[in-house]
Design a protein around this motif. Structure first.
Motif, PDB file in Angstrom:
ATOM      1  N   VAL A  41    -156.228   9.494  -1.987  1.00 22.62           N
ATOM      2  CA  VAL A  41    -155.422   8.406  -2.547  1.00 22.62           C
ATOM      3  C   VAL A  41    -155.346   7.255  -1.543  1.00 22.62           C
ATOM      4  CG1 VAL A  41    -153.075   7.736  -3.223  1.00 22.62           C
ATOM      5  CG2 VAL A  41    -154.050   9.872  -4.078  1.00 22.62           C
ATOM      6  N   GLY A  42    -155.915   6.136  -1.909  1.00 20.91           N
ATOM      7  CA  GLY A  42    -155.867   4.948  -1.054  1.00 20.91           C
ATOM      8  C   GLY A  42    -154.560   4.197  -1.257  1.00 20.91           C
ATOM      9  N   VAL A  43    -153.954   3.799  -0.135  1.00 25.32           N
ATOM     10  CA  VAL A  43    -152.713   3.024  -0.187  1.00 25.32           C
ATOM     11  C   VAL A  43    -153.119   1.556  -0.067  1.00 25.32           C
ATOM     12  CG1 VAL A  43    -150.430   2.704   0.836  1.00 25.32           C
ATOM     13  CG2 VAL A  43    -151.524   4.966   0.922  1.00 25.32           C
ATOM     14  N   ASP A  90    -153.005  12.905 -12.164  1.00 23.14           N
ATOM     15  CA  ASP A  90    -151.852  13.791 -12.026  1.00 23.14           C
ATOM     16  C   ASP A  90    -152.069  14.644 -10.767  1.00 23.14           C
ATOM     17  OD1 ASP A  90    -149.827  15.613 -12.319  1.00 23.14           O
ATOM     18  OD2 ASP A  90    -150.549  16.468 -14.214  1.00 23.14           O
ATOM     19  N   VAL A  91    -151.107  14.632  -9.861  1.00 22.66           N
ATOM     20  CA  VAL A  91    -151.295  15.357  -8.602  1.00 22.66           C
ATOM     21  C   VAL A  91    -150.646  16.743  -8.615  1.00 22.66           C
ATOM     22  CG1 VAL A  91    -151.547  13.245  -7.235  1.00 22.66           C
ATOM     23  CG2 VAL A  91    -149.272  14.288  -7.499  1.00 22.66           C
ATOM     24  N   THR A  92    -150.079  17.136  -9.730  1.00 23.68           N
ATOM     25  CA  THR A  92    -149.404  18.444  -9.807  1.00 23.68           C
ATOM     26  C   THR A  92    -150.355  19.567  -9.393  1.00 23.68           C
ATOM     27  OG1 THR A  92    -148.236  17.570 -11.720  1.00 23.68           O
ATOM     28  CG2 THR A  92    -147.983  19.923 -11.285  1.00 23.68           C
ATOM     29  N   GLY A  93    -149.947  20.350  -8.408  1.00 18.96           N
ATOM     30  CA  GLY A  93    -150.732  21.497  -7.958  1.00 18.96           C
ATOM     31  C   GLY A  93    -151.965  21.137  -7.143  1.00 18.96           C
ATOM     32  N   LYS A  94    -152.118  19.859  -6.816  1.00 18.82           N
ATOM     33  CA  LYS A  94    -153.341  19.412  -6.114  1.00 18.82           C
ATOM     34  C   LYS A  94    -153.091  19.174  -4.623  1.00 18.82           C
ATOM     35  CE  LYS A  94    -155.826  18.743  -9.890  1.00 18.82           C
ATOM     36  NZ  LYS A  94    -157.074  19.426 -10.164  1.00 18.82           N
ATOM     37  N   LYS A 113    -145.430  10.325   0.879  1.00 21.72           N
ATOM     38  CA  LYS A 113    -145.596  11.777   0.976  1.00 21.72           C
ATOM     39  C   LYS A 113    -144.479  12.470   0.191  1.00 21.72           C
ATOM     40  CE  LYS A 113    -146.294  15.481   4.253  1.00 21.72           C
ATOM     41  NZ  LYS A 113    -146.904  15.874   5.498  1.00 21.72           N
ATOM     42  N   GLU A 114    -143.257  11.990   0.382  1.00 25.42           N
ATOM     43  CA  GLU A 114    -142.124  12.589  -0.340  1.00 25.42           C
ATOM     44  C   GLU A 114    -142.255  12.375  -1.847  1.00 25.42           C
ATOM     45  OE1 GLU A 114    -138.750  10.946   1.699  1.00 25.42           O
ATOM     46  OE2 GLU A 114    -138.858  12.461   3.294  1.00 25.42           O
ATOM     47  N   LEU A 115    -142.763  11.215  -2.248  1.00 22.44           N
ATOM     48  CA  LEU A 115    -142.941  10.928  -3.681  1.00 22.44           C
ATOM     49  C   LEU A 115    -143.935  11.912  -4.308  1.00 22.44           C
ATOM     50  CD1 LEU A 115    -142.454   8.783  -6.049  1.00 22.44           C
ATOM     51  CD2 LEU A 115    -144.636   7.812  -5.329  1.00 22.44           C
ATOM     52  N   LEU A 116    -145.081  12.128  -3.636  1.00 22.70           N
ATOM     53  CA  LEU A 116    -146.118  13.001  -4.205  1.00 22.70           C
ATOM     54  C   LEU A 116    -145.703  14.470  -4.135  1.00 22.70           C
ATOM     55  CD1 LEU A 116    -149.380  11.188  -3.070  1.00 22.70           C
ATOM     56  CD2 LEU A 116    -147.981  10.841  -5.105  1.00 22.70           C
ATOM     57  N   GLN A 117    -144.945  14.834  -3.106  1.00 20.01           N
ATOM     58  CA  GLN A 117    -144.411  16.210  -3.054  1.00 20.01           C
ATOM     59  C   GLN A 117    -143.437  16.423  -4.217  1.00 20.01           C
ATOM     60  OE1 GLN A 117    -142.997  16.092   0.984  1.00 20.01           O
ATOM     61  NE2 GLN A 117    -144.635  17.444   1.725  1.00 20.01           N
ATOM     62  N   ALA A 118    -142.610  15.418  -4.482  1.00 24.70           N
ATOM     63  CA  ALA A 118    -141.643  15.528  -5.580  1.00 24.70           C
ATOM     64  C   ALA A 118    -142.359  15.613  -6.930  1.00 24.70           C
ATOM     65  CB  ALA A 118    -140.687  14.329  -5.560  1.00 24.70           C
ATOM     66  N   ARG A 119    -143.573  15.073  -7.012  1.00 23.28           N
ATOM     67  CA  ARG A 119    -144.354  15.169  -8.260  1.00 23.28           C
ATOM     68  C   ARG A 119    -145.108  16.493  -8.378  1.00 23.28           C
ATOM     69  NH1 ARG A 119    -147.150   9.202  -8.967  1.00 23.28           N
ATOM     70  NH2 ARG A 119    -145.198   8.040  -9.167  1.00 23.28           N
ATOM     71  N   GLY A 120    -144.970  17.345  -7.370  1.00 28.70           N
ATOM     72  CA  GLY A 120    -145.546  18.683  -7.475  1.00 28.70           C
ATOM     73  C   GLY A 120    -146.894  18.875  -6.823  1.00 28.70           C
ATOM     74  N   ALA A 121    -147.311  17.939  -5.963  1.00 27.28           N
ATOM     75  CA  ALA A 121    -148.567  18.154  -5.229  1.00 27.28           C
ATOM     76  C   ALA A 121    -148.428  19.414  -4.376  1.00 27.28           C
ATOM     77  CB  ALA A 121    -148.880  16.949  -4.346  1.00 27.28           C
ATOM     78  N   GLU A 122    -149.511  20.197  -4.293  1.00 27.01           N
ATOM     79  CA  GLU A 122    -149.441  21.442  -3.515  1.00 27.01           C
ATOM     80  C   GLU A 122    -149.387  21.132  -2.018  1.00 27.01           C
ATOM     81  OE1 GLU A 122    -151.912  25.073  -4.485  1.00 27.01           O
ATOM     82  OE2 GLU A 122    -152.741  24.435  -2.557  1.00 27.01           O
ATOM     83  N   ALA A 123    -150.174  20.144  -1.599  1.00 30.06           N
ATOM     84  CA  ALA A 123    -150.172  19.721  -0.196  1.00 30.06           C
ATOM     85  C   ALA A 123    -150.432  18.228  -0.157  1.00 30.06           C
ATOM     86  CB  ALA A 123    -151.265  20.454   0.573  1.00 30.06           C
ATOM     87  N   VAL A 124    -149.736  17.543   0.742  1.00 31.21           N
ATOM     88  CA  VAL A 124    -149.979  16.107   0.921  1.00 31.21           C
ATOM     89  C   VAL A 124    -150.314  15.880   2.390  1.00 31.21           C
ATOM     90  CG1 VAL A 124    -149.091  13.760   0.674  1.00 31.21           C
ATOM     91  CG2 VAL A 124    -148.330  15.546  -0.924  1.00 31.21           C
ATOM     92  N   LYS A 125    -151.564  15.531   2.651  1.00 28.45           N
ATOM     93  CA  LYS A 125    -152.032  15.260   4.012  1.00 28.45           C
ATOM     94  C   LYS A 125    -152.192  13.756   4.174  1.00 28.45           C
ATOM     95  CE  LYS A 125    -152.621  19.676   4.774  1.00 28.45           C
ATOM     96  NZ  LYS A 125    -151.912  20.430   5.792  1.00 28.45           N
ATOM     97  N   ILE A 126    -152.338  13.345   5.433  1.00 25.91           N
ATOM     98  CA  ILE A 126    -152.424  11.911   5.721  1.00 25.91           C
ATOM     99  C   ILE A 126    -153.597  11.640   6.658  1.00 25.91           C
ATOM    100  CG2 ILE A 126    -151.236  10.032   6.946  1.00 25.91           C
ATOM    101  CD1 ILE A 126    -148.621  11.198   5.867  1.00 25.91           C
ATOM    102  N   ALA A 127    -154.385  10.636   6.325  1.00 25.41           N
ATOM    103  CA  ALA A 127    -155.484  10.198   7.214  1.00 25.41           C
ATOM    104  C   ALA A 127    -155.345   8.699   7.438  1.00 25.41           C
ATOM    105  CB  ALA A 127    -156.839  10.522   6.580  1.00 25.41           C
ATOM    106  N   VAL A 128    -155.088   8.318   8.678  1.00 21.14           N
ATOM    107  CA  VAL A 128    -154.966   6.887   8.991  1.00 21.14           C
ATOM    108  C   VAL A 128    -156.101   6.467   9.923  1.00 21.14           C
ATOM    109  CG1 VAL A 128    -152.449   6.816   8.716  1.00 21.14           C
ATOM    110  CG2 VAL A 128    -153.417   7.216  10.982  1.00 21.14           C
ATOM    111  N   ALA A 129    -156.517   5.226   9.765  1.00 25.62           N
ATOM    112  CA  ALA A 129    -157.534   4.693  10.670  1.00 25.62           C
ATOM    113  C   ALA A 129    -156.908   4.377  12.027  1.00 25.62           C
ATOM    114  CB  ALA A 129    -158.173   3.443  10.059  1.00 25.62           C
ATOM    115  N   PHE A 130    -155.752   3.716  12.008  1.00 21.74           N
ATOM    116  CA  PHE A 130    -155.135   3.278  13.265  1.00 21.74           C
ATOM    117  C   PHE A 130    -153.665   3.673  13.314  1.00 21.74           C
ATOM    118  CE2 PHE A 130    -158.728   0.580  12.428  1.00 21.74           C
ATOM    119  CZ  PHE A 130    -159.453   0.822  13.583  1.00 21.74           C
ATOM    120  N   ASP A 131    -153.287   4.213  14.460  1.00 19.04           N
ATOM    121  CA  ASP A 131    -151.921   4.685  14.670  1.00 19.04           C
ATOM    122  C   ASP A 131    -151.259   3.785  15.711  1.00 19.04           C
ATOM    123  OD1 ASP A 131    -149.589   6.040  15.099  1.00 19.04           O
ATOM    124  OD2 ASP A 131    -150.521   7.942  15.672  1.00 19.04           O
TER     125      ASP A 131
END
Ligand SMILES: O=P(O)(O)OC[C@H]1O[C@H](OP(=O)(O)OP(=O)(O)O)[C@H](O)[C@@H]1O
Ligand SMILES: Nc1nc2[nH]cnc2c(=O)[nH]1
Length: 179
Positions: A41-43, A90-94, A113-131
């Motif tokens: 998912v691109g932000v 739909d991210v449910t279970g994904k 992350k909290e939004l997608l967890q609340a929608r039922g995603a099984e795992a929400v990971k994050i990949a950023v180019a720059f921190d």
């Protein structure tokens, strides 16, 4: 009146390409033959180059979607995240991997992350180019990081100043000069 002008180059296009290849390999190794089950998912708008480069480097069959949020106005955060465009998938279970070109306060990605967890995603990971975070907050782990960046206001590789400069294939600081 102030005019925005590019300052120092912080990451060259070649450095960014190397970093993209490394993160793509990390993700390929972690998901192996499950990669086609992951939803990337691109932000937007900022993630557009990172998403295009990373997903092409990962290759194979992947699923992608995007959403659009806003929290920055001119060169500062408003401290509030607004969902401007939502996902179609739909991210449910994904398993979802959120892709963003930069993390600074972390407010945007934590909120998503909290939004997608609340929608039922099984795992929400994050990949950023720059921190840009000065300290790694343990409470909010980022799973894949391209590079640490200085805590300056940056433009390029998706990052904008009033919607300018997103298309640069390198990253630079921005100077506001009096004219
Ligand atoms: O960690 P944070 O302090 O929340 O900052 C990071 C966010 O700021 C930028 O988005 P912006 O709100 O400017 O929208 P844009 O992607 O359309 O540029 C960037 O693309 C990240 O999503
Ligand atoms: N354009 C831009 N957006 C940001 N969002 C968080 N940090 C930055 C930054 O340095 N530049």
């Amino acid at each position: 009146m102030k005019r925005a002008q590019l300052g120092t180059t912080v990451f060259t296009a070649a450095q960014i390409s190397q970093m993209v290849a490394r993160v793509a390999t990390e993700i390929q190794q972690d998901y192996a033959d499950q990669i086609s089950e992951v939803i990337f998912v691109g932000v937007m708008k900022g993630a557009y180059l990172w998403m295009g480069d990373l997903l092409r480097a990962i290759g194979g069959d992947v699923q992608m979607d995007y959403l659009r949020v806003g929290s920055y106005l001119n060169d500062g955060s408003t401290g509030e995240v607004t969902l401007l465009d939502d996902l179609r998938l739909d991210v449910t279970g994904k398993t979802v991997i959120l892709l963003d070109e930069v993390i600074d306060s972390g407010l945007t990605l934590l909120w998503l992350k909290e939004l997608l967890q609340a929608r039922g995603a099984e795992a929400v990971k994050i990949a950023v180019a720059f921190d840009k975070r000065q300290t790694q907050q343990v409470a909010f782990p980022v799973d894949y990081i391209g590079a640490s960046a200085p805590n300056d206001f940056l433009v390029g590789y998706g990052m904008d100043y009033n919607d300018h400069f997103r298309n640069l294939s390198y990253i630079a600081t921005l100077d506001l000069v009096e004219v």
